[in-house]
Design a protein around this motif. Structure first.
Motif, PDB file in Angstrom:
ATOM      1  N   LYS A  11       0.797  -1.231   0.000  1.00 18.10           N
ATOM      2  CA  LYS A  11       0.000   0.000   0.000  1.00 18.10           C
ATOM      3  C   LYS A  11       0.836   1.292   0.000  1.00 18.10           C
ATOM      4  CE  LYS A  11      -3.915  -2.329   2.161  1.00 18.10           C
ATOM      5  NZ  LYS A  11      -4.611  -2.645   0.910  1.00 18.10           N
ATOM      6  N   LYS A  12       2.101   1.163  -0.446  1.00 22.64           N
ATOM      7  CA  LYS A  12       2.951   2.366  -0.573  1.00 22.64           C
ATOM      8  C   LYS A  12       3.663   2.315  -1.907  1.00 22.64           C
ATOM      9  CE  LYS A  12       4.442   3.398   4.126  1.00 22.64           C
ATOM     10  NZ  LYS A  12       4.843   2.234   4.899  1.00 22.64           N
ATOM     11  N   SER A  13       3.916   3.507  -2.505  1.00 25.44           N
ATOM     12  CA  SER A  13       4.698   3.494  -3.741  1.00 25.44           C
ATOM     13  C   SER A  13       6.155   3.223  -3.369  1.00 25.44           C
ATOM     14  CB  SER A  13       4.551   4.819  -4.489  1.00 25.44           C
ATOM     15  OG  SER A  13       4.971   5.883  -3.698  1.00 25.44           O
ATOM     16  N   VAL A  14       6.828   2.451  -4.208  1.00 23.51           N
ATOM     17  CA  VAL A  14       8.221   2.100  -3.930  1.00 23.51           C
ATOM     18  C   VAL A  14       9.063   3.381  -3.903  1.00 23.51           C
ATOM     19  CG1 VAL A  14      10.233   0.814  -4.761  1.00 23.51           C
ATOM     20  CG2 VAL A  14       7.947  -0.208  -4.920  1.00 23.51           C
ATOM     21  N   SER A  15       8.759   4.325  -4.790  1.00 25.45           N
ATOM     22  CA  SER A  15       9.427   5.632  -4.742  1.00 25.45           C
ATOM     23  C   SER A  15       8.510   6.676  -5.366  1.00 25.45           C
ATOM     24  CB  SER A  15      10.754   5.589  -5.510  1.00 25.45           C
ATOM     25  OG  SER A  15      10.488   5.360  -6.877  1.00 25.45           O
ATOM     26  N   GLY A  16       8.751   7.928  -5.017  1.00 24.26           N
ATOM     27  CA  GLY A  16       8.029   9.033  -5.657  1.00 24.26           C
ATOM     28  C   GLY A  16       6.572   9.167  -5.222  1.00 24.26           C
ATOM     29  N   PRO A  17       5.850  10.042  -5.929  1.00 25.22           N
ATOM     30  CA  PRO A  17       4.499  10.430  -5.488  1.00 25.22           C
ATOM     31  C   PRO A  17       3.357   9.609  -6.081  1.00 25.22           C
ATOM     32  CG  PRO A  17       5.251  11.912  -7.204  1.00 25.22           C
ATOM     33  CD  PRO A  17       6.314  10.845  -7.067  1.00 25.22           C
TER      34      PRO A  17
ATOM     35  N   ASN B  83     -10.329 -12.053  -9.356  1.00 28.43           N
ATOM     36  CA  ASN B  83     -11.758 -11.756  -9.510  1.00 28.43           C
ATOM     37  C   ASN B  83     -12.013 -10.628 -10.507  1.00 28.43           C
ATOM     38  OD1 ASN B  83     -12.383 -13.765  -7.731  1.00 28.43           O
ATOM     39  ND2 ASN B  83     -12.591 -12.403  -5.941  1.00 28.43           N
ATOM     40  N   MET B  84     -10.986  -9.792 -10.726  1.00 28.77           N
ATOM     41  CA  MET B  84     -11.111  -8.715 -11.725  1.00 28.77           C
ATOM     42  C   MET B  84     -10.756  -9.227 -13.124  1.00 28.77           C
ATOM     43  SD  MET B  84      -9.717  -5.188 -10.045  1.00 28.77           S
ATOM     44  CE  MET B  84      -8.693  -5.653  -8.695  1.00 28.77           C
ATOM     45  N   GLY B  85     -10.445 -10.512 -13.229  1.00 22.39           N
ATOM     46  CA  GLY B  85     -10.138 -11.107 -14.543  1.00 22.39           C
ATOM     47  C   GLY B  85      -8.702 -10.932 -14.979  1.00 22.39           C
ATOM     48  N   LYS B  86      -7.831 -10.572 -14.039  1.00 20.18           N
ATOM     49  CA  LYS B  86      -6.407 -10.389 -14.374  1.00 20.18           C
ATOM     50  C   LYS B  86      -5.588 -11.492 -13.696  1.00 20.18           C
ATOM     51  CE  LYS B  86      -7.689  -6.592 -16.346  1.00 20.18           C
ATOM     52  NZ  LYS B  86      -7.912  -6.596 -17.790  1.00 20.18           N
ATOM     53  N   ILE B  87      -4.423 -11.780 -14.281  1.00 21.56           N
ATOM     54  CA  ILE B  87      -3.594 -12.867 -13.748  1.00 21.56           C
ATOM     55  C   ILE B  87      -2.482 -12.291 -12.868  1.00 21.56           C
ATOM     56  CG2 ILE B  87      -2.156 -14.865 -14.352  1.00 21.56           C
ATOM     57  CD1 ILE B  87      -3.600 -14.770 -17.140  1.00 21.56           C
ATOM     58  N   PRO B  88      -2.528 -12.569 -11.567  1.00 20.26           N
ATOM     59  CA  PRO B  88      -1.450 -12.083 -10.703  1.00 20.26           C
ATOM     60  C   PRO B  88      -0.270 -13.062 -10.668  1.00 20.26           C
ATOM     61  CG  PRO B  88      -3.240 -13.007  -9.390  1.00 20.26           C
ATOM     62  CD  PRO B  88      -3.596 -13.247 -10.821  1.00 20.26           C
ATOM     63  N   HIS B  89       0.937 -12.535 -10.590  1.00 25.30           N
ATOM     64  CA  HIS B  89       2.140 -13.355 -10.427  1.00 25.30           C
ATOM     65  C   HIS B  89       2.848 -12.802  -9.196  1.00 25.30           C
ATOM     66  CE1 HIS B  89       1.656 -14.862 -14.579  1.00 25.30           C
ATOM     67  NE2 HIS B  89       1.164 -13.644 -14.780  1.00 25.30           N
ATOM     68  N   VAL B  90       3.207 -13.688  -8.286  1.00 22.34           N
ATOM     69  CA  VAL B  90       3.746 -13.229  -7.008  1.00 22.34           C
ATOM     70  C   VAL B  90       5.231 -13.557  -6.925  1.00 22.34           C
ATOM     71  CG1 VAL B  90       3.451 -13.368  -4.504  1.00 22.34           C
ATOM     72  CG2 VAL B  90       1.471 -13.712  -6.010  1.00 22.34           C
ATOM     73  N   THR B  91       6.043 -12.517  -6.711  1.00 21.80           N
ATOM     74  CA  THR B  91       7.497 -12.722  -6.616  1.00 21.80           C
ATOM     75  C   THR B  91       8.120 -11.549  -5.848  1.00 21.80           C
ATOM     76  OG1 THR B  91       9.466 -13.275  -7.920  1.00 21.80           O
ATOM     77  CG2 THR B  91       7.999 -11.634  -8.874  1.00 21.80           C
ATOM     78  N   ASN B  92       9.469 -11.527  -5.779  1.00 15.86           N
ATOM     79  CA  ASN B  92      10.128 -10.352  -5.156  1.00 15.86           C
ATOM     80  C   ASN B  92      10.275  -9.279  -6.225  1.00 15.86           C
ATOM     81  OD1 ASN B  92      10.596 -11.606  -2.624  1.00 15.86           O
ATOM     82  ND2 ASN B  92      12.262 -12.764  -3.563  1.00 15.86           N
ATOM     83  N   ILE B  93       9.763  -8.089  -5.972  1.00 19.79           N
ATOM     84  CA  ILE B  93       9.817  -7.064  -7.032  1.00 19.79           C
ATOM     85  C   ILE B  93      10.626  -5.823  -6.641  1.00 19.79           C
ATOM     86  CG2 ILE B  93       7.645  -7.800  -8.109  1.00 19.79           C
ATOM     87  CD1 ILE B  93       6.305  -5.339  -6.828  1.00 19.79           C
ATOM     88  N   LEU B  94      11.269  -5.860  -5.468  1.00 22.09           N
ATOM     89  CA  LEU B  94      11.904  -4.629  -4.963  1.00 22.09           C
ATOM     90  C   LEU B  94      13.160  -4.198  -5.731  1.00 22.09           C
ATOM     91  CD1 LEU B  94      11.298  -2.488  -2.933  1.00 22.09           C
ATOM     92  CD2 LEU B  94      12.504  -3.804  -1.182  1.00 22.09           C
ATOM     93  N   MET B  95      13.916  -5.117  -6.298  1.00 27.29           N
ATOM     94  CA  MET B  95      15.132  -4.817  -7.079  1.00 27.29           C
ATOM     95  C   MET B  95      16.137  -3.933  -6.305  1.00 27.29           C
ATOM     96  SD  MET B  95      13.672  -4.312 -10.954  1.00 27.29           S
ATOM     97  CE  MET B  95      12.364  -3.152 -10.604  1.00 27.29           C
TER      98      MET B  95
ATOM     99  N   GLU C 251      18.902  -8.794  -8.173  1.00 29.36           N
ATOM    100  CA  GLU C 251      17.434  -8.769  -8.080  1.00 29.36           C
ATOM    101  C   GLU C 251      16.805  -8.172  -9.349  1.00 29.36           C
ATOM    102  OE1 GLU C 251      16.916  -8.740  -3.228  1.00 29.36           O
ATOM    103  OE2 GLU C 251      16.199  -7.006  -4.352  1.00 29.36           O
ATOM    104  N   GLU C 252      17.513  -7.226  -9.975  1.00 26.69           N
ATOM    105  CA  GLU C 252      17.013  -6.669 -11.243  1.00 26.69           C
ATOM    106  C   GLU C 252      16.947  -7.772 -12.298  1.00 26.69           C
ATOM    107  OE1 GLU C 252      19.115  -2.305 -10.455  1.00 26.69           O
ATOM    108  OE2 GLU C 252      19.774  -3.479 -12.182  1.00 26.69           O
ATOM    109  N   ALA C 253      18.030  -8.568 -12.376  1.00 27.78           N
ATOM    110  CA  ALA C 253      18.094  -9.650 -13.372  1.00 27.78           C
ATOM    111  C   ALA C 253      17.091 -10.754 -13.028  1.00 27.78           C
ATOM    112  CB  ALA C 253      19.511 -10.210 -13.431  1.00 27.78           C
ATOM    113  N   GLU C 254      16.950 -11.034 -11.734  1.00 27.08           N
ATOM    114  CA  GLU C 254      16.044 -12.092 -11.296  1.00 27.08           C
ATOM    115  C   GLU C 254      14.591 -11.756 -11.697  1.00 27.08           C
ATOM    116  OE1 GLU C 254      17.093 -14.971 -10.342  1.00 27.08           O
ATOM    117  OE2 GLU C 254      14.984 -15.559 -10.319  1.00 27.08           O
ATOM    118  N   LEU C 255      14.199 -10.501 -11.479  1.00 27.18           N
ATOM    119  CA  LEU C 255      12.831 -10.108 -11.849  1.00 27.18           C
ATOM    120  C   LEU C 255      12.651 -10.176 -13.369  1.00 27.18           C
ATOM    121  CD1 LEU C 255      10.026  -9.110 -11.122  1.00 27.18           C
ATOM    122  CD2 LEU C 255      10.899  -6.772 -11.043  1.00 27.18           C
TER     123      LEU C 255
END
Ligand code: FO1
Length: 304
Positions: free
Chosen positions: A227-233, A276-288, A293-297
């Motif tokens: 519930k927070k942006s990783v960076s910026g507004p 439920n919104m008809g979209k496919i979620p994929h769960v992983t580490n996204i922080l980079m 971690e950049e390459a892994e994502l």
């Protein structure tokens, strides 16, 4: 073929990861809504961050500008210029100066960006979303201001009432943009600010239509974690547009543009709602947090 829609300082991490793990040329469509005329130069922050980031020139700590740059020009105009709130480095200035001269010689932004891409020996296609002027402005309780005035001059403090994209109704996609969307096997949307870094591109009429028509996967990497942006507004802007600051709110915002969304492991609780919104979620580490971690994502994205 992969096409990525990108913008903002956070997106470069994913671009670097893709550059490491993808062998083919990637089409990188870059936001132009942040562009601004200052000191007599035409400055394109998101194009430059992409150019510097993919040629190992970027000041990674700041996320913009050139590493090791000096600020003698800025120092020399400080007393007399009202625009010195925007920090232009001396080497960075060479880019703005060359671009401004090429514009005066009649070249468009896509042509100029191609020249820089070759100069900087970048193997991908860096394509401005449009050659036309689109200006992202913030409507705040202090009045309407350019995005850079909001973010840099006023340090992101004014209360955001709305965000506008001046010129977008008549803007045409730059050459290669539509083709790169039509031909892509996979379209990625980078974890840039949805309102200020991605929307000035995807709200261009012909781009929106091309994205809606393509049968390819359209995969968003979330710029929101817990519930927070990783960076910026991004959070402040989503709220101003009446969207919840969460991966669910984000899915709602992008519902006409994506088929899949990549969310952080810590947001797994919102997976069902996204389905439920008809979209496919994929769960992983996204922080980079680093190059691995950049390459892994990027590798994870290639598996989708
Ligand atoms: N961001 C800042 O916070 N302060 C600056 O003085 C600043 C200067 C600047 C100069 C060139 C450039 O390419 C980017 C610059 N940025 C600066 C970053 C920029 O404001 C934004 O981060 C992007 O527009 C968001 O994508």
């Amino acid at each position: 073929m992969i096409t990525i829609i990108t913008g903002g300082t956070g997106s470069i991490k994913l671009l670097r990861g893709l550059d490491l793990v993808v062998n083919e040329k990637i089409n990188i469509i870059v936001n132009v809504g942040d562009n601004i005329n200052l000191f007599g130069y035409y400055i394109c922050p998101d194009i430059d961050t992409t150019l510097y980031g993919l040629s190992n020139r970027l000041d990674i700590k700041r996320g913009w500008g050139i590493k090791g740059d000096t600020f003698d020009f800025l120092e020399s105009i400080k007393e007399t210029s009202e625009e010195s709130w925007f920090q232009i480095g001396d080497k960075d200035l060479e880019t703005h100066n060359k671009r401004t001269n090429l514009i005066k010689n009649g070249l468009n932004l896509a042509e100029i960006t191609k020249i820089f891409t070759e100069d900087f020996k970048i193997r991908h296609n860096i394509i401005p979303a449009s050659n036309d002027r689109i200006e992202t402005t913030i409507i705040s309780d202090d009045g309407e201001m350019h995005l850079q005035e909001f973010w840099v001059k006023n340090k992101g403090k004014p209360r955001i009432l709305d965000v506008r994209y001046k010129g977008i109704d008549s803007a045409k996609p730059a050459e290669d943009v539509i083709q790169s969307i039509k031909e892509a096997d996979k379209i990625l949307i980078s974890p840039g600010n949805p309102i200020s870094s991605i929307s000035p591109t995807i709200f261009i009429k012909e781009i929106k239509e091309a994205l809606q028509e393509t049968q390819s996967k359209k995969i968003l990497v979330s710029p929101i974690i817990q519930k927070k942006s990783v960076s910026g507004p991004a959070g402040k802007m989503l709220q101003a547009k009446d969207y919840d600051v969460s991966v669910t709110g984000l899915t709602e915002y992008y519902k006409d543009f994506i088929t899949d969304i990549v969310i952080d492991k810590t947001d797994i609780g919102e997976k069902k709602g996204i389905e439920n919104m008809g979209k496919i979620p994929h769960v992983t580490n996204i922080l980079m947090r680093n190059k691995e971690e950049e390459a892994e994502l990027a590798r994870e994205l290639m598996k989708i």
